[in-house]
Scaffold this motif. Structure first.
Motif, PDB file in Angstrom:
ATOM      1  N   TYR A 276       2.015   2.594  -3.580  1.00  0.00           N
ATOM      2  CA  TYR A 276       1.176   2.873  -4.623  1.00  0.00           C
ATOM      3  C   TYR A 276       1.329   4.557  -5.111  1.00  0.00           C
ATOM      4  O   TYR A 276       1.429   4.788  -6.192  1.00  0.00           O
ATOM      5  CB  TYR A 276      -0.475   2.961  -4.242  1.00  0.00           C
TER       6      TYR A 276
ATOM      7  N   ASP B  39      -7.433   0.044 -10.605  1.00  0.00           N
ATOM      8  CA  ASP B  39      -7.100   0.367  -9.161  1.00  0.00           C
ATOM      9  C   ASP B  39      -7.396   1.938  -9.094  1.00  0.00           C
ATOM     10  O   ASP B  39      -6.530   2.723  -9.511  1.00  0.00           O
ATOM     11  CB  ASP B  39      -5.967  -0.038  -8.565  1.00  0.00           C
TER      12      ASP B  39
ATOM     13  N   LYS C 124      -6.091   3.887  -6.847  1.00  0.00           N
ATOM     14  CA  LYS C 124      -5.026   4.722  -6.444  1.00  0.00           C
ATOM     15  C   LYS C 124      -3.864   5.085  -7.421  1.00  0.00           C
ATOM     16  O   LYS C 124      -2.908   5.574  -7.275  1.00  0.00           O
ATOM     17  CB  LYS C 124      -4.257   3.705  -5.324  1.00  0.00           C
TER      18      LYS C 124
ATOM     19  N   GLN D 222       0.935  -1.169  -0.024  1.00  0.00           N
ATOM     20  CA  GLN D 222      -0.162  -0.021   0.145  1.00  0.00           C
ATOM     21  C   GLN D 222       0.826   1.355  -0.024  1.00  0.00           C
ATOM     22  O   GLN D 222       0.483   2.171  -0.538  1.00  0.00           O
ATOM     23  CB  GLN D 222      -0.970  -0.044   1.223  1.00  0.00           C
ATOM     24  N   SER D 223       2.021   1.210   0.743  1.00  0.00           N
ATOM     25  CA  SER D 223       2.756   2.236   0.819  1.00  0.00           C
ATOM     26  C   SER D 223       3.562   2.719  -0.491  1.00  0.00           C
ATOM     27  O   SER D 223       4.076   3.771  -0.874  1.00  0.00           O
ATOM     28  CB  SER D 223       3.950   2.190   1.783  1.00  0.00           C
TER      29      SER D 223
END
Length: 192
Positions: A25, A54, A56, A22-23
Motif C-alpha cells: 500500500y 481505503d 491507506k 499490506q506491505s
C-alpha cells in the motif's frame, strides 16, 4: 493536452488487485503521488482523481477535484419505486460520498453516472444489450427517474460540481437497455 486547450485531466490510478498485500500500500500510494507530481510539472490544468475508500490510499487528495464513478444500488425496495423514493435514495447515496469532500475541501465530480434502461436498474440490475430481453425488460422511465433524482440532488449540494455521463454515445439508441441515454427520456432530463 495543454497545447490542445485541455483544461482537465483525469488521473486514473490502478491498483494491482483487490488482494493487494499490506506491505504494498505505501509503495503504491507513494508511486501514485510521484506520478501526479510529474503530471503537474508539465500540465497547468486541473487534475481530477478518483477518491479511494481505503484509508491507506491517499494520493487522490493531491488532486484539484476528487471524483467517483456512481453505478451503485440505490437502496430502494424494488424497481417500482416512486420518484420521491428515488430522490431520497440518491440523496442518501450522495451524502455518503460527501466524506471525500470533507476530507479534502476539494470539489467532487461524479465521474461516471451509469444506470441501465431496464426494469430494476435502481436495485442494481445492469445489462449488456445482448442479455436476454425477456429476462431484462426495457424500462426507459425508471432510467429517466434515476437521472432526475441525481440532477435534483446534485443541484442541492454545492460540493458536487457536476456529473459525467457514461455511455453517452453519438448514435441514437432509443430502445437499447444499456446505460447510454441517447434519444431516451433520460437524455431530455440531462439536457434540461
Amino acid at each position: 493536452a495543454q497545447e490542445a486547450g485541455v483544461q482537465y485531466v483525469i488521473f486514473q490510478g490502478r491498483q494491482p488487485g483487490m488482494d493487494m498485500p499490506q506491505s504494498y500500500y505505501e509503495r503504491y500510494d507513494s508511486a501514485q503521488k510521484e506520478a501526479m507530481a510529474r503530471m503537474r510539472s508539465v500540465f497547468e490544468g486541473k487534475i481530477i482523481a478518483p477518491a479511494d475508500w481505503d484509508p491507506k490510499i491517499g494520493y487522490w487528495k493531491d488532486a484539484d477535484i476528487v471524483s467517483q464513478k456512481i453505478w451503485d444500488i440505490l437502496g430502494v425496495a424494488n424497481s417500482t419505486a416512486s420518484q420521491e423514493e428515488l430522490d431520497l435514495a440518491v440523496e442518501t447515496l450522495l451524502d455518503g460520498y460527501k466524506r471525500f469532500y470533507l476530507d479534502t475541501g476539494k470539489p467532487f465530480l461524479i465521474d461516471q453516472l451509469a444506470y441501465s434502461s431496464v426494469d430494476g436498474a435502481a436495485i442494481g440490475i445492469r445489462v449488456a444489450e445482448g442479455d436476454d430481453p425477456l429476462k431484462y425488460l426495457l424500462d426507459l422511465q425508471e432510467q429517466r427517474m434515476i437521472h432526475a433524482a441525481f440532477y435534483k440532488a446534485i443541484n442541492e449540494r454545492e460540493w458536487i460540481i457536476g456529473a459525467n455521463l457514461f455511455g453517452y454515445g453519438f448514435t441514437d439508441a432509443p430502445l437499447d437497455r444499456e446505460v447510454g441515454i441517447r434519444a431516451k427520456p433520460a437524455e431530455d432530463v440531462a439536457s434540461a
